[in-house]
Design a protein around this motif. Sequence first.
Motif, short mmCIF file in Angstrom:
data_model
loop_
_atom_site.label_atom_id
_atom_site.label_comp_id
_atom_site.label_asym_id
_atom_site.label_seq_id
_atom_site.Cartn_x
_atom_site.Cartn_y
_atom_site.Cartn_z
N SER A 74 47.00 11.89 -10.11
CA SER A 74 46.71 12.32 -11.47
C SER A 74 45.91 11.23 -12.17
N LEU A 75 45.49 11.52 -13.39
CA LEU A 75 44.74 10.55 -14.17
C LEU A 75 45.42 10.30 -15.50
N PRO A 76 45.33 9.07 -16.01
CA PRO A 76 45.82 8.84 -17.36
C PRO A 76 44.86 9.44 -18.38
N VAL A 77 45.37 9.76 -19.54
CA VAL A 77 44.49 10.21 -20.62
C VAL A 77 43.59 9.04 -21.01
N GLU A 78 42.28 9.30 -21.08
CA GLU A 78 41.33 8.24 -21.37
C GLU A 78 41.62 7.59 -22.72
N TYR A 79 41.74 6.28 -22.70
CA TYR A 79 41.99 5.51 -23.92
C TYR A 79 40.76 5.55 -24.82
N GLN A 80 40.97 5.92 -26.07
CA GLN A 80 39.89 5.93 -27.04
C GLN A 80 40.03 4.71 -27.94
N PRO A 81 39.19 3.72 -27.77
CA PRO A 81 39.37 2.47 -28.50
C PRO A 81 39.10 2.62 -29.99
N SER A 82 39.88 1.87 -30.76
CA SER A 82 39.67 1.84 -32.21
C SER A 82 38.40 1.05 -32.53
N GLU A 83 37.95 1.15 -33.78
CA GLU A 83 36.77 0.38 -34.19
C GLU A 83 37.03 -1.11 -34.03
N GLN A 84 38.25 -1.53 -34.34
CA GLN A 84 38.59 -2.95 -34.21
C GLN A 84 38.50 -3.39 -32.74
N PHE A 95 35.07 13.75 0.52
CA PHE A 95 35.24 12.47 -0.15
C PHE A 95 36.42 12.57 -1.12
N HIS A 96 37.00 11.43 -1.44
CA HIS A 96 37.96 11.40 -2.55
C HIS A 96 37.26 11.89 -3.81
N GLY A 97 38.03 12.22 -4.82
CA GLY A 97 37.45 12.82 -6.02
C GLY A 97 37.48 11.91 -7.24
N ALA A 98 36.75 12.33 -8.27
CA ALA A 98 36.75 11.66 -9.57
C ALA A 98 36.15 12.62 -10.58
N LYS A 99 36.32 12.29 -11.85
CA LYS A 99 35.77 13.13 -12.92
C LYS A 99 34.67 12.39 -13.66
N PHE A 100 33.71 13.16 -14.15
CA PHE A 100 32.64 12.63 -14.99
C PHE A 100 32.91 13.10 -16.40
N TYR A 101 33.20 12.12 -17.29
CA TYR A 101 33.52 12.44 -18.68
C TYR A 101 32.25 12.45 -19.53
N GLY A 102 31.40 13.44 -19.28
CA GLY A 102 30.16 13.52 -20.04
C GLY A 102 30.38 13.70 -21.52
N GLU A 137 41.89 20.00 -14.30
CA GLU A 137 42.77 19.33 -15.27
C GLU A 137 43.68 18.37 -14.52
N LEU A 138 43.45 17.08 -14.69
CA LEU A 138 44.18 16.07 -13.92
C LEU A 138 44.93 15.08 -14.80
N GLU A 139 44.65 15.08 -16.11
CA GLU A 139 45.23 14.08 -16.99
C GLU A 139 46.68 14.41 -17.34
N ALA A 140 47.49 13.38 -17.43
CA ALA A 140 48.89 13.52 -17.84
C ALA A 140 49.22 12.38 -18.77
N PRO A 141 50.17 12.59 -19.70
CA PRO A 141 50.58 11.50 -20.58
C PRO A 141 51.04 10.29 -19.76
#
Length: 910
Positions: free
Chosen positions: A582-592, A764-771, A560-564
């Motif tokens: 830390s990581l930002p919460v992934e932006y979920q784009p609107s339909e527009q 190696f440095h790390g990252a997450k896979f948002y499957g 768990e790495l995401e923070a507001p």
Amino acid sequence: MWSGRWVADRLGVSLDGDAQLEGLLGLALRRNPKRAHLLVSNVLGKHVPARPAVVYESGAGLGRRVRALLGEAEAARAVVLGYAETATGLGHAVADGLGLAPYLHSTRRAVAGVAPVGGFEEEHSHATSHLLLPEDAGLLGGDGPLVLVDDEFSTGRTVLNTIAALHAGFPRSRYVVVALVDMRSAEDRGRLEAFAAELGARVDLIALASGTVRLPEGVLERGQELVAEWEREAAAAAGASGVRCRGLRGGGPGPYIYGPAPRTSRAPAIGPQIHVSAPDPHPCAPATSRADLPWPPGVPDGARHGFTPEQRERLEAALPAMAARLGATLVVGNRADLTTLVVGNRADLTTLVVGNRADLTTLVVGNRAAGAARVGTTAPADGNGAQPPLREAAPAGDNGGTPRRILVLGNEELMYVPLRLAAALDDVLDGAEVFFSTTTRSPVLPVDDPGYAIRSRITFPAHDAPDDGPGDRYAYNVAGAGFDAVVVVVDSRGDTPELHAPGGLLDAVAPHTGQVLLAVVPSYVPEVASSMPEPLRGPAFSSYEPEDVGWLLQDLSGVELEAPTEEREEAIQSGGAHYAESLPVEYQPSEQYQALFHAALKTSARRMARAVGAVTETVLAERSPRPVLVSLARAGTPVGVLMRRWARHAHGLDLPHYAVSIVRGRGIDRVALRWLAEHHDPRDVVFVDGWTGKGAITRELAEALEEFPGFDPRIAVLADPGQCVDTYGTRDDFLIPSACLNSTVSGLISRTVLRADLVGPQDFHGAKFYGELAGADVSRAFLDVVAGRFGEVGEDVARDAKELAAADRTPTWAGWAAVERISEEYGIHDVNLVKPGVGETTRVLLRRVPWKILAQRGAGADLDHVRLLAGQRGVPVEEVDGLPYSCVGLIHPRYTRGATGADGKAVTGR
């Protein structure tokens, strides 16, 4: 006239033995403290240009004799070992003739990560130490016959040293020694017989001819005096003569002599006097062109690490296409046509794209079976395939654009592949005579006399970063030999700036031919066992295809790495945390917003394709013909994948591509760099990013690589609005649609993470896979849309690449200056909170706490998504004049929740 007569008359040296000796050998003098004379082979393809079929058959015929001697069963158990540098190609041809055995040649080039299994000394050689670096450490470990191949046996000491060194670790009962000529004395022959008896092994010897070299007393001292005397006279003659046609431009302080020299008591005025290279104040040379060879994947460029019969079959299957590519490039020169080439009597057409032009030129080459009689003279000079008399090259174009006399010039140990290319080229070009020779590190005195084996010498600096340091290298009997074209073949390790520089090999050869063509084969690097982790690949990590990219990262998907966003911003600006922890919460784009992304992609896809093509062509032309693309995760990764696809689309190249982490203030992933250095030549690595802002990452990379020699810190980017780099597709600040989204356009991979409790010193440095975001993923769609426009931008890319090559691309750092000015004008006083360019501004709106957006007055649709995001987050967009970017994003200065300005209060003006 025998090409050893000059030395024989002056030193009393003679060859006694088989009648064919004088056809096989000439004599020359060299600067060597151990042996003044040099036996110069006419059929080896080293010092004397010769017809490739003659050179190859000299070795292959010997190999067939070895097979007959051993019998089929023992031949299948044999291993062939050739000597560097002179006999690497000969040994390979012997292995081909034997047909059943793997081949290895010794080398003077150490290879990182490959441990030697042995070595030995060659006592009379110019460079004495040999390494054995087989990829398969057990290659020499069997008990089958070992076949040792050298160009000549003068004393047999090299063979004794080799067998003694290898027998101690890999004993066997049978050795076969193979050479073009056996010139040992009776005493030397007895020494080998006694050695074999003491060893308890059988030693057979096979040669084309045998005899002895008669050396009068004091010949070494007299030879050294003669060399010094002639070099002084050559220098004096150059100073006295004002006559030069086209001088050499190779390195070295010696005189340049080209044209009739003043007659002296001992210097005949026969032919062009070409001796020692030096800069010519009046150069006139053709341009060098490059042929991209369709090299078979996985086939080594030679036998430095071993070469198997199966690999030979794969190489031979690819030779016709590679020869066709060379032939087409030689014929059309620097024209940018689309050439359709008919090879031999085959009915299928091989379409070769040159310059991505749409017009077709049909060129028929051959119309005869491979190896059939050629148009024009095929009788070898002096009956041995050696070079014809010196003469001037025909001016380019005198043969209707088709060169008639072509030299394929190999490079030191790289002999076999250039030899096979030369033979294949000879098969596809009607009416042309193809010759083959190789550069060397051995210094030999040139004397322009038909009774001397070395008529001319071109000198140039080494260009493959040799382990023993820089030094001169030589090409003999090339200048003045009348070649209409010279095809220079090097491996990718040798394709360096030194090769292309003034005074380098290409530059030095150019004045002596109508066309110079460079062909580069990929340097083979064995797979090295490593304790470091392996790259992650899709679909297990990322939504990209496995071959698109290897991620030099560790998978932190379960952490768990995401923070507001607001919490992250406050922690970062207060100094309590680094943005990479830390990581930002992934932006979920609107339909527009998604609709806006797809519209932007449709609008800019062609522009992106053009920029991808331009930057890739620049990389291939200037950085490496076989680059290893290393994108800076993650904004650089879609661009790296697209560059890889362009290389495959335009050139048939399958380039390796990796993604690594770089963190502002923390540097690049050091473990990833070590992994790259273990698996690839660092000089081939090209770092890739999407765009430049103010250049902070550019500076970060340069500083980080100071501890890692060999890596080039220059980043290749799609767009360089900040003018921070010299390798780019464009300097326009335009919308790159991948900047509009986060992981859903980057293979579903997060930003990279560097935190001490998660990333150890060997990780190696790390990252997450948002499957879990697969339903919203547009990563592949983005790539497909842009790559789908490659076919329509070919002409534009060719024009852009040409203009970029001619432009002054020196970074001005105009973007950095603008950022410093904005930082002060808006009371921010921190350049890290000023994010210039449309890509960086988009990131501010998606990941950080934006304060305001500055937009260039009149900016159009490229900023539609910026205005939409700014509206969604309640961020003002201020139109201004005089920006070097289309927009600039300002991060909230000294952010605390509820505060609005740099001093914790509202900032109402500038």
